[in-house]
Motif scaffolding. Structure first.
Motif, mmCIF file in Angstrom:
data_model
loop_
_atom_site.group_PDB
_atom_site.id
_atom_site.type_symbol
_atom_site.label_atom_id
_atom_site.label_comp_id
_atom_site.label_asym_id
_atom_site.label_seq_id
_atom_site.Cartn_x
_atom_site.Cartn_y
_atom_site.Cartn_z
ATOM 1 N N ALA A 1 0.837 -1.206 0.000
ATOM 2 C CA ALA A 1 0.000 0.000 0.000
ATOM 3 C C ALA A 1 0.874 1.258 0.000
ATOM 4 C CB ALA A 1 -0.936 -0.012 1.207
ATOM 5 N N HIS A 2 1.940 1.250 0.770
ATOM 6 C CA HIS A 2 2.860 2.395 0.764
ATOM 7 C C HIS A 2 3.450 2.611 -0.636
ATOM 8 C CE1 HIS A 2 3.036 3.799 4.875
ATOM 9 N NE2 HIS A 2 3.194 2.572 5.336
ATOM 10 N N GLN A 3 3.795 1.516 -1.301
ATOM 11 C CA GLN A 3 4.330 1.630 -2.658
ATOM 12 C C GLN A 3 3.309 2.270 -3.593
ATOM 13 O OE1 GLN A 3 5.503 -2.570 -3.334
ATOM 14 N NE2 GLN A 3 7.572 -1.783 -3.561
ATOM 15 N N MET A 4 2.047 1.881 -3.435
ATOM 16 C CA MET A 4 1.008 2.433 -4.290
ATOM 17 C C MET A 4 0.792 3.923 -4.022
ATOM 18 S SD MET A 4 0.184 0.141 -6.344
ATOM 19 C CE MET A 4 -1.061 1.192 -7.068
ATOM 20 N N ILE A 5 0.954 4.334 -2.794
ATOM 21 C CA ILE A 5 0.850 5.766 -2.490
ATOM 22 C C ILE A 5 1.972 6.521 -3.199
ATOM 23 C CG2 ILE A 5 1.005 7.483 -0.643
ATOM 24 C CD1 ILE A 5 -0.305 5.353 1.200
ATOM 25 N N ARG A 6 3.166 5.941 -3.191
ATOM 26 C CA ARG A 6 4.293 6.559 -3.902
ATOM 27 C C ARG A 6 4.022 6.622 -5.408
ATOM 28 N NH1 ARG A 6 9.934 6.175 -3.108
ATOM 29 N NH2 ARG A 6 9.429 6.064 -0.888
ATOM 30 N N LEU A 7 3.395 5.583 -5.927
ATOM 31 C CA LEU A 7 3.145 5.489 -7.362
ATOM 32 C C LEU A 7 2.034 6.427 -7.823
ATOM 33 C CD1 LEU A 7 3.780 3.868 -10.006
ATOM 34 C CD2 LEU A 7 2.017 2.259 -9.291
ATOM 35 N N THR A 8 0.977 6.555 -7.017
ATOM 36 C CA THR A 8 -0.218 7.290 -7.456
ATOM 37 C C THR A 8 -0.365 8.677 -6.849
ATOM 38 O OG1 THR A 8 -1.583 6.367 -5.671
ATOM 39 C CG2 THR A 8 -1.450 5.107 -7.720
ATOM 40 N N ALA A 9 0.355 8.952 -5.747
ATOM 41 C CA ALA A 9 0.232 10.228 -5.026
ATOM 42 C C ALA A 9 -1.202 10.505 -4.595
ATOM 43 C CB ALA A 9 0.767 11.386 -5.879
ATOM 44 N N ARG A 10 -1.925 9.435 -4.294
ATOM 45 C CA ARG A 10 -3.301 9.578 -3.831
ATOM 46 C C ARG A 10 -3.329 10.300 -2.486
ATOM 47 N NH1 ARG A 10 -5.950 3.965 -3.969
ATOM 48 N NH2 ARG A 10 -5.237 4.120 -6.119
ATOM 49 N N LEU B 1 7.506 3.682 -10.675
ATOM 50 C CA LEU B 1 7.817 5.028 -11.125
ATOM 51 C C LEU B 1 7.129 6.006 -10.190
ATOM 52 C CD1 LEU B 1 9.341 6.347 -13.581
ATOM 53 C CD2 LEU B 1 7.082 6.727 -14.562
ATOM 54 N N PRO B 2 7.864 6.652 -9.289
ATOM 55 C CA PRO B 2 7.220 7.601 -8.369
ATOM 56 C C PRO B 2 6.422 8.648 -9.133
ATOM 57 C CG PRO B 2 9.490 7.203 -7.708
ATOM 58 C CD PRO B 2 9.315 6.563 -9.055
ATOM 59 N N PHE B 3 5.289 9.021 -8.580
ATOM 60 C CA PHE B 3 4.396 9.973 -9.241
ATOM 61 C C PHE B 3 5.156 11.241 -9.618
ATOM 62 C CE2 PHE B 3 1.150 13.268 -9.440
ATOM 63 C CZ PHE B 3 0.143 12.639 -10.147
ATOM 64 N N GLY B 4 4.999 11.658 -10.872
ATOM 65 C CA GLY B 4 5.660 12.862 -11.350
ATOM 66 C C GLY B 4 7.004 12.623 -11.996
ATOM 67 N N PRO C 1 9.280 5.240 -22.816
ATOM 68 C CA PRO C 1 8.424 4.322 -23.573
ATOM 69 C C PRO C 1 8.803 2.868 -23.342
ATOM 70 C CG PRO C 1 9.097 6.175 -24.934
ATOM 71 C CD PRO C 1 9.874 6.288 -23.668
ATOM 72 N N GLY C 2 7.800 2.060 -22.997
ATOM 73 C CA GLY C 2 8.022 0.639 -22.809
ATOM 74 C C GLY C 2 8.548 0.243 -21.448
ATOM 75 N N SER C 3 8.900 1.213 -20.623
ATOM 76 C CA SER C 3 9.489 0.885 -19.319
ATOM 77 C C SER C 3 8.400 0.675 -18.265
ATOM 78 C CB SER C 3 10.453 1.979 -18.862
ATOM 79 O OG SER C 3 9.751 3.161 -18.537
ATOM 80 N N SER C 4 8.782 -0.027 -17.194
ATOM 81 C CA SER C 4 7.861 -0.283 -16.079
ATOM 82 C C SER C 4 8.518 0.154 -14.777
ATOM 83 C CB SER C 4 7.501 -1.770 -16.019
ATOM 84 O OG SER C 4 6.819 -2.177 -17.177
ATOM 85 N N GLY C 5 8.887 1.417 -14.722
ATOM 86 C CA GLY C 5 9.391 1.965 -13.475
ATOM 87 C C GLY C 5 10.889 1.859 -13.296
ATOM 88 N N LEU C 6 11.315 2.228 -12.093
ATOM 89 C CA LEU C 6 12.721 2.296 -11.709
ATOM 90 C C LEU C 6 12.983 1.383 -10.517
ATOM 91 C CD1 LEU C 6 12.840 6.168 -11.835
ATOM 92 C CD2 LEU C 6 14.476 4.764 -13.104
ATOM 93 N N ARG C 7 14.247 1.156 -10.252
ATOM 94 C CA ARG C 7 14.597 0.483 -9.010
ATOM 95 C C ARG C 7 14.042 1.286 -7.838
ATOM 96 N NH1 ARG C 7 18.793 -3.256 -9.989
ATOM 97 N NH2 ARG C 7 19.952 -2.876 -11.921
ATOM 98 N N ASN C 8 13.794 0.602 -6.720
ATOM 99 C CA ASN C 8 13.294 1.300 -5.544
ATOM 100 C C ASN C 8 14.022 0.824 -4.288
ATOM 101 O OD1 ASN C 8 11.759 -0.989 -4.311
ATOM 102 N ND2 ASN C 8 10.511 -0.799 -6.165
ATOM 103 N N GLU C 9 13.754 1.494 -3.168
ATOM 104 C CA GLU C 9 14.487 1.188 -1.937
ATOM 105 C C GLU C 9 14.023 -0.082 -1.248
ATOM 106 O OE1 GLU C 9 11.398 4.334 -0.514
ATOM 107 O OE2 GLU C 9 12.352 3.683 -2.379
#
Length: 540
Positions: free
Chosen positions: A203-212, A334-337, A342-350
């Motif tokens: 859930a924390h990851q999703m908050i980082r991803l969506t900035a909800r 991919l952190p929000f913002g 193209p074609g990528s699915s995010g970055l490495r994370n902590e």
């Protein structure tokens, strides 16, 4: 490669603690909406307590599994939280399962109590003689007609206790919260053991991803038997104090009326839902809702479809940046913002240490495809293994790394790119072939509804490529014509040798194509062979 983060404790938490904090902080504010019925944060907590006390009276205790076979409803949320309050393990089962598919998962979970919609209860009764650990079936809705059912059977009302006291159970972040069964496309499905801390971390990851934020009203039609809907929507909004609106199931015609009715600010969906909405005709509700949605999240969400959502519907943000599995949530995001590629699915994370390796587990350089392996950088953020299957757990933990069975790569800036499933990644005559890319190429043909690209064993002992195709209704296409089309649209080495048309694929109960069955079937009497037809492909 950038400097990777060291091991650390992270934020250890439980679903139970999240619920208690939310009820204390937000009280009578509305949290959950379902078909017009609304429930505050405090009421959700009370309902969960009542059900927890009712389950306790049935003998459910800490560490027990409880199977649920439920349609989307507010009750499905309450019972999930109630099971966790007892320190028990929620096992949400796909409502499409029946027969042996159902028996396998329910029997594997070993639950003494099963809670099901009244019509699904009939499916349970049909296999009850092969469920030795089942003692009580709780049905929701009308009383089912189950002649010959020998175990105890109770209505939902019997477990909705009047006692609203919270359970005094010491549930730790490492304790199991749920079993999520894998799709089983390569064999029998296995129960991923998900801890409380894993769920909260996701859930924390999703908050980082969506900035909800707390002001969000999140609408989702995703089934609550999937970890995605439970963790990335319900649990996220519980954590941040936002509102969630759950719908029965996805419908193109009801989508915009629902968005208008609920005043949704963001939507969480999956896969084919996005292009179906993007290509649907205009309607009045859609026009009135222009610009209402702040964000739309889901995966896969192709860039061209994202562009339609922004231009046609006025959606400000479209989010699809992440790659994960049931076993290890989001390995990349991919952190929000953050600018996408193209074609990528995010970055490495902590949270995770992710590497790309060859068949000897030797790490490969950037822009080189290899198997994705992963291990956590914090305690209890990955699955705790496969339920009752230590041997299967050990098989995927080679060299103390979880081997995903997927092929991917990182570029020089740590952007991640999914390539293919390892079992579907072919090496033919010195060339690597991604079935994922081959399938995308064939789906561009106007006559093709769906396609599966897979290997078959050649008599000489090398993999050959075969495509199994389902045509659109009314479409006419023969194998030779399609082969010649593919020569113009694919690299010479990726043009299949074998073509076969079918009306459908062998599928799992959740609709995934069972490629292992297609591979095992190999060259069938209805398979067309390019080489036997005398078509020669020139290298170019």
């Amino acid at each position: 490669m950038k400097q990777l983060a060291p091991w650390k404790a992270g934020e250890q938490d439980t679903i139970n603690a999240v619920l208690r904090r939310a009820a204390e902080r937000h009280g009578d504010r509305i949290f959950l909406e379902f078909l017009g019925d609304e429930y505050s944060f405090a009421e959700v907590s009370r309902r969960a307590c009542r059900l927890a006390n009712g389950l306790s009276a049935l003998g459910v205790k800490q560490g027990d599994t409880v199977v649920t076979i439920l349609d989307n409803s507010a009750d499905a949320v309450f019972i999930w939280l109630a099971i966790n309050k007892l320190g028990a393990i929620s096992v949400p089962i796909n409502t499409a399962l029946k027969g042996e598919f159902l028996r396998h998962q329910v029997g594997d979970a070993g639950a003494g109590v099963i809670i099901a919609e009244h019509d699904y209860a009939e499916r349970v009764a049909a296999i009850a003689d092969r469920l030795p650990e089942l003692r009580t079936l709780v049905y929701r809705g009308d009383m089912p007609n189950l002649p010959g059912f020998k175990q105890s059977m109770l209505p939902w009302s019997e477990i909705l206790s009047t006692n609203t006291a919270d359970q005094d159970v010491d549930v730790k972040p490492r304790d199991l919260a749920m079993l999520i069964y894998t799709g089983g496309t390569t064999g029998p499905s296995k129960g991923c053991m998900i801890s409380h801390n894993y769920a909260v971390t996701f859930a924390h990851q999703m908050i980082r991803l969506t900035a909800r934020t707390q002001d969000a009203i999140t609408w989702t039609p995703l089934p609550l038997f999937h970890k995605n809907a439970v963790c990335s929507t319900v649990l996220v909004n519980l954590m941040i104090g936002a509102r969630v609106s759950i719908y029965t199931r996805f419908s193109v015609s009801n989508f915009w009326p629902e968005i208008e009715r609920t005043k949704a600010t963001d939507v969480a969906m999956l896969a084919a839902m996005f292009p179906m909405i993007a290509k649907a005709p205009d309607n009045d509700a859609m026009k009135r809702c222009y610009g209402q949605l702040f964000a739309a999240w889901g995966a896969p969400f192709p860039p061209d479809i994202q562009a339609i959502w922004k231009e046609r519907f006025g959606v400000k943000h479209t989010v699809a940046g992440g790659f994960g599995l049931s076993e290890c949530s989001l390995m990349t995001l991919l952190p929000f913002g953050t600018p996408a590629r193209p074609g990528s699915s995010g970055l490495r994370n902590e949270w995770f240490d992710v590497r790309i390796v060859d068949d000897n587990d030797v790490e490969l350089p950037p822009n080189t495809p290899g198997e994705i392996i992963v291990r956590p950088r914090m305690p209890h953020i990955m699955f705790e293994g496969y339920w009752r299957r230590p041997e299967d757990t050990l098989k995927v933990m080679k060299n103390q790394w979880f081997h995903t069975g997927d092929i991917g790569m990182f570029d020089e800036d740590d952007y991640f790119y999914f390539v293919d499933r390892k079992k579907d990644y072919l090496r033919r005559r010195g060339e690597n072939i991604s079935s994922f890319e081959v399938e995308n190429a064939f789906r561009a043909h106007e006559a093709i509804e769906d396609v599966a690209a897979h290997a078959v064993l050649d008599p000489l002992g090398e993999d050959e490529l075969k495509v199994t195709i389902v045509l659109k209704a009314g479409a006419q296409l023969d194998a030779e014509t399609l082969c010649k089309w593919s020569i113009e649209h694919l690299p010479y080495y990726a043009v299949p040798r074998y073509f076969e048309f079918r009306t459908d694929f062998p599928r799992s109960p959740v609709g995934r194509i069972l490629k292992y069955e297609l591979r095992d079937q190999g060259v069938t009497p209805t398979t067309w062979d390019r080489e036997k037809a005398g078509i020669v492909i020139k290298k170019r």
